[in-house]
Design a protein around this motif. Structure first.
Motif, PDB file in Angstrom:
ATOM      1  N   ARG A   1       0.831  -1.202   0.000  1.00  0.00           N
ATOM      2  CA  ARG A   1       0.000   0.000   0.000  1.00  0.00           C
ATOM      3  C   ARG A   1       0.862   1.245   0.000  1.00  0.00           C
ATOM      4  O   ARG A   1       0.507   2.262  -0.598  1.00  0.00           O
ATOM      5  N   GLN A   2       2.020   1.175   0.667  1.00  0.00           N
ATOM      6  CA  GLN A   2       2.911   2.330   0.692  1.00  0.00           C
ATOM      7  C   GLN A   2       3.419   2.663  -0.704  1.00  0.00           C
ATOM      8  O   GLN A   2       3.484   3.827  -1.097  1.00  0.00           O
TER       9      GLN A   2
ATOM     10  N   THR B   1       0.593   4.253  -2.538  1.00  0.00           N
ATOM     11  CA  THR B   1       0.396   5.628  -2.058  1.00  0.00           C
ATOM     12  C   THR B   1       1.452   6.548  -2.634  1.00  0.00           C
ATOM     13  O   THR B   1       1.146   7.661  -3.080  1.00  0.00           O
TER      14      THR B   1
ATOM     15  N   PRO C   1      -5.163   4.263  -0.999  1.00  0.00           N
ATOM     16  CA  PRO C   1      -3.875   4.934  -1.219  1.00  0.00           C
ATOM     17  C   PRO C   1      -4.036   6.320  -1.847  1.00  0.00           C
ATOM     18  O   PRO C   1      -3.204   7.200  -1.612  1.00  0.00           O
TER      19      PRO C   1
ATOM     20  N   GLU D   1      -4.722   8.592   1.050  1.00  0.00           N
ATOM     21  CA  GLU D   1      -3.486   8.777   1.814  1.00  0.00           C
ATOM     22  C   GLU D   1      -2.538   9.736   1.088  1.00  0.00           C
ATOM     23  O   GLU D   1      -1.881  10.571   1.713  1.00  0.00           O
TER      24      GLU D   1
END
Length: 238
Positions: free
Chosen positions: A19-20, A23, A60, A63
């Motif tokens: 997910r990072q 994002t 994401p 975010e």
């Protein structure tokens, strides 16, 4: 066959982007759209549509927009969601440079007194990196240059030995706002020369010269941007 299917699903989970990573990708994509004014100042950002275009979930994207809000590049509006932040107008440009003239020459002067040899080498390395950057007139071609420009000013503030001053300047996010107004390759050449003067004065341990070099850089930076802000102020609204 069932065991093979389980192994296949496990492999997919292993190779699925985190997910990072998603994002970060969404963050860079939206930032590029904003910096190039493909998302116009004040334009609402459709999270669902953006997620579809990027082929990711909305999480994401949300975010990424929260990060961009902390950068000052988007604003969150009650009920309507996120929108691209407006460009600096004449008044806000003047206010921004007023604060910078109060803080950054002082930071440069203190850095000339306090910076270590290693820290001075870092400033000179940043100037060298900027000289080596491939500079174009859209964000994808000056992204690295902008990052090095931002880092140079952040280092000068850090080497002042005053963490409150450093945090205050970082919180202005002034580079992103200024680069949205205009970027042309010749501006980059001038900026490099001015940064080199600042780094040289700090290396010479000359607080007066360092402060003046930073002040001169800020003065010419503002003068370069004033005509653009004036054109924006006089442009007819749609």
């Amino acid at each position: 066959m069932k065991n093979a299917d389980k192994g296949s699903r496990s492999s997919l989970r292993t190779h699925r982007p985190s997910r990072q990573i998603l994002t970060d990708g969404a963050y860079e994509t939206v930032k590029e759209l904003i910096m190039d004014n493909q998302l116009e100042p004040g334009e609402r950002i459709n999270i669902e549509e953006l997620a579809r275009q990027l082929e990711i979930s909305t999480t994401p994207v949300r975010e990424a927009l929260a990060r961009l809000e902390s950068d000052g590049l988007v604003r969150k509006r009650a009920l309507t969601g996120y929108a691209a932040a407006p460009l600096l107008n004449l008044a806000s440009l003047g206010h921004l440079f007023e604060i910078r003239r109060l803080l950054e020459p002082h930071a440069a002067a203190k850095a000339a007194k306090l910076a270590t040899d290693t820290e001075i080498a870092s400033l000179r390395e940043m100037v060298a990196l900027m000289r080596a950057d491939d500079i174009g007139d859209d964000y994808s071609h000056y992204r690295t240059f902008a990052a090095h420009d931002t880092e140079f000013h952040a280092l000068v503030a850090r080497y002042s030995g005053n963490p409150v001053l450093e945090q205050t300047l970082a919180g202005l996010h002034f580079h992103w706002h200024l680069y949205r107004l205009r970027f042309e390759p010749e501006v980059g050449v001038d900026t490099i020369a001015e940064h080199a003067d600042i780094a040289t004065a700090i290396a010479d341990r000359d607080p007066t010269a360092a402060g003046e070099a930073m002040r001169a850089h800020l003065q010419t930076s503002e003068q370069r941007l004033l005509p653009v802000a004036q054109r924006e102020a006089s442009a007819p609204e749609d």
